[in-house]
Write a protein that holds these residues in place. Sequence first.
Motif, short mmCIF file in Angstrom:
data_model
loop_
_atom_site.label_atom_id
_atom_site.label_comp_id
_atom_site.label_asym_id
_atom_site.label_seq_id
_atom_site.Cartn_x
_atom_site.Cartn_y
_atom_site.Cartn_z
N GLY A 264 0.64 -1.21 0.23
CA GLY A 264 0.03 -0.14 0.18
C GLY A 264 0.83 1.09 -0.12
N VAL A 265 0.01 2.38 -0.36
CA VAL A 265 0.87 3.47 -0.48
C VAL A 265 1.49 4.02 0.67
N SER A 266 0.87 3.89 2.01
CA SER A 266 1.64 4.51 3.19
C SER A 266 3.00 3.73 3.50
N TYR A 267 3.21 2.87 2.81
CA TYR A 267 4.66 2.06 3.05
C TYR A 267 5.59 3.03 2.01
N ASP B 198 -1.32 3.92 7.46
CA ASP B 198 -1.09 2.39 7.30
C ASP B 198 -2.09 1.97 6.21
N GLY B 199 -1.46 0.82 5.72
CA GLY B 199 -2.36 0.12 4.56
C GLY B 199 -2.17 0.99 3.06
N ASP B 200 -3.06 0.88 2.36
CA ASP B 200 -3.32 1.84 1.16
C ASP B 200 -3.96 2.97 1.32
N ARG B 201 -3.75 3.62 2.53
CA ARG B 201 -4.21 5.03 3.04
C ARG B 201 -3.19 5.96 2.72
N GLY B 202 -3.46 7.10 1.85
CA GLY B 202 -2.42 8.02 1.46
C GLY B 202 -2.52 9.49 2.22
N GLY B 203 -2.04 10.27 1.80
CA GLY B 203 -1.86 11.81 2.32
C GLY B 203 -3.34 12.34 2.18
N ARG B 204 -4.00 11.83 1.32
CA ARG B 204 -5.65 12.50 1.24
C ARG B 204 -6.24 12.54 2.43
N GLU B 205 -5.84 11.48 3.27
CA GLU B 205 -6.85 11.32 4.80
C GLU B 205 -6.21 12.61 5.62
N ILE B 206 -4.94 12.87 5.39
CA ILE B 206 -4.56 14.17 6.25
C ILE B 206 -5.07 15.44 5.55
N LEU B 207 -5.29 15.42 4.33
CA LEU B 207 -5.73 16.66 3.76
C LEU B 207 -7.13 16.84 4.27
N LYS B 208 -7.87 15.71 4.08
CA LYS B 208 -9.37 15.85 4.58
C LYS B 208 -9.61 16.07 6.18
N LYS B 209 -8.75 15.82 6.97
CA LYS B 209 -8.67 16.01 8.24
C LYS B 209 -8.30 17.31 8.85
N HIS B 210 -7.66 17.93 7.89
CA HIS B 210 -7.04 19.30 8.08
C HIS B 210 -7.55 20.45 6.94
#
Length: 192
Positions: free
Chosen positions: A78-81, A152-164
């Motif tokens: 996944g992209v997190s790695y 972790d896994g296949d979660r990328g930076g988009r998660e952080i952008l959404k959060k902030h």
Amino acid sequence: MNVCIVYLAAGNSTRFGTNKLLYPFCGKPLYRHLLERLKAICARHSDWEILLVTQHEKIYDLENPGIRTVFCTDSRKGVSYTIRAALDVAGAAQACAFFVADQPFFSEESAEAFLTTMEQVRAPLGCVSCGGRPGNPAWFTRDYFAELMALDGDRGGREILKKHWKETVAFPISGNWQLWDIDTAEDILFQR
């Protein structure tokens, strides 16, 4: 500002059927199109460098002068790695801008304008947008590296952008064609 331009060339190409990044597209392997534009940009900005992260030996073994290359076998998970592998060697970078290797139409002008704007406005976070929709590339200052490392896994930076999202500077570009990515063999045929 020390900026590490992370070039993500590590995908599994599961929908494509073979390694799409090495697939011949308009006279050269798909991954080379945007990479060559980024290299030209870095030649004009002494504090910017390119860090190519890949899980593909054929890409890793190719000669890419002026580009640091990191081999990450865990990218298949996944992209997190891939992101963690980049940050592990980003050194003193004050910001990392993540570009994906399957966007061959993203222009040199748009890439340089995005990076320059993020640097000039001291954006804590940023991404390009077209028609109000966020997309790649994305920008993260050192303040967010720990959050990127925690993915972790296949979660990328988009998660952080959404959060902030309130801290994220959206950089509008014209022409959604620049954000087209190649996912399937049909995408290649459609683009020719």
